[in-house]
Design an enzyme around this catalytic site. Structure first.
Site, short mmCIF file in Angstrom:
data_model
loop_
_atom_site.label_atom_id
_atom_site.label_comp_id
_atom_site.label_asym_id
_atom_site.label_seq_id
_atom_site.Cartn_x
_atom_site.Cartn_y
_atom_site.Cartn_z
N GLU A 44 0.90 -1.20 -0.12
CA GLU A 44 -0.10 -0.05 -0.15
C GLU A 44 0.80 1.23 0.08
OE1 GLU A 44 -3.90 1.95 2.63
OE2 GLU A 44 -2.39 0.35 3.69
N LYS A 116 -9.66 1.81 -2.61
CA LYS A 116 -9.99 1.44 -1.06
C LYS A 116 -11.54 1.88 -0.81
CE LYS A 116 -7.89 1.60 3.36
NZ LYS A 116 -6.56 2.12 4.24
N CYS A 157 -5.79 -2.99 2.90
CA CYS A 157 -5.60 -2.65 4.36
C CYS A 157 -6.90 -3.13 5.00
CB CYS A 157 -4.99 -1.36 4.59
SG CYS A 157 -4.49 -1.26 6.24
#
Length: 281
Positions: A44, A116, A157
């Site tokens: 990331e 995301k 994440c």
């Protein structure tokens, strides 16, 4: 699908100029290609530090930015798929950005783009208080892509905390789930990183690869590191320590199919009683 897929996870340290990070990335990818890797996975926000002022400084357009162009070139040069971590994607007319993963095939073509979907907005005491929604706009749909060996789903994440995402990947036929994550060395990494990776792999009887930035104890935000690959039985088959490094794993789809035959969760699942409704854009 059957067959084997060798993957490499690049646990990079993002404390340098973007050009130097990309140069170091090529060194790792070249080595990975020499060792038979067909899919490379980066962390990331791998070309920025995990710090808002640097996000703003290093944000770029997708697909025309420096990182995208470099990753397209490397994918073609080394004949592999690359999940090129995520970048701070510039939004025209907005001070906010998107945390966006970019995926290239061996021809250098952009075959996937994922923003995301969940913001890491938490207050876990003095050691960890972060509100990502102040900097990033969330996405509204998941992303999958195909290799010659298997289909792959990509999350970022905190997405790994939501089993609905992995469930969707599985329903779409993804036998490898990839998460690019910068869990905290102070709290969430040691407590949950391995647990969540193993849980999602076991839930779905899939391979799961979770790629983190390397740990830098001198930085504002200290990532946990410990990039990991888990097999469909929940066994950790490859794991890094905290420093910058690259790890490999060989994914055997015949083994995955064998595990599903021995423990036929999908056949047992009571779809007549419950289901998940998705509302992707």
């Amino acid at each position: 699908m059957g067959g084997r897929l060798r993957i490499a996870l690049l646990q990079l340290l993002a404390r340098d100029s973007k050009s130097k990070i990309l140069q170091r990335t090529e060194e790792y990818i070249s080595q990975a290609a020499d060792n038979g890797t067909k899919l490379a996975i980066l962390p990331e926000l791998f070309t920025t530090e995990l710090h808002p002022p640097v996000f703003m400084e290093k944000k770029e357009n997708v697909p025309d930015g420096e990182t995208c162009q470099a990753m397209s070139h490397l994918a073609k040069k080394y004949n592999m798929h690359i999940v090129a971590g995520s970048v701070a994607e510039q939004i025209t007319g907005s001070e906010k950005m998107k945390n966006t993963s970019i995926i290239f095939n061996p021809k250098g073509e952009l075959v996937g783009k994922y923003t995301k979907m969940h913001s890491f907005d938490v207050d876990l005491g003095e050691r960890l208080s972060i509100h990502e929604s102040e900097w990033f706009e969330h996405g509204n749909s998941p992303t999958t892509f195909k290799t010659d060996i298997c289909k792959v789903g990509v999350g970022i994440c905190i997405d790994i905390r939501f089993p609905e995402i992995s469930r969707y990947f599985t329903e779409q036929g993804c036998n490898l789930h990839v998460y690019l994550g910068a869990f905290s060395a102070a709290r969430t990494g040691p407590a949950h990183w391995d647990v969540l990776a193993r849980a999602r792999a076991i839930d779905n009887q899939v391979y799961l690869a979770a790629c983190s930035p390397a740990r830098d104890d001198s930085h504002h935000y200290v990532a946990w590191g410990h990039s990991v690959v888990v097999d469909p039985w929940g066994k950790i088959i490859s794991q890094a320590e905290s420093e910058e490094s690259m790890i490999y794993a060989d994914l055997d789809m015949n083994y995955l199919n064998e595990m599903r035959e021995q423990l036929p969760v999908e056949e047992i699942r009571r779809k007549d009683l419950y289901h998940t409704t998705y509302n992707w854009e």
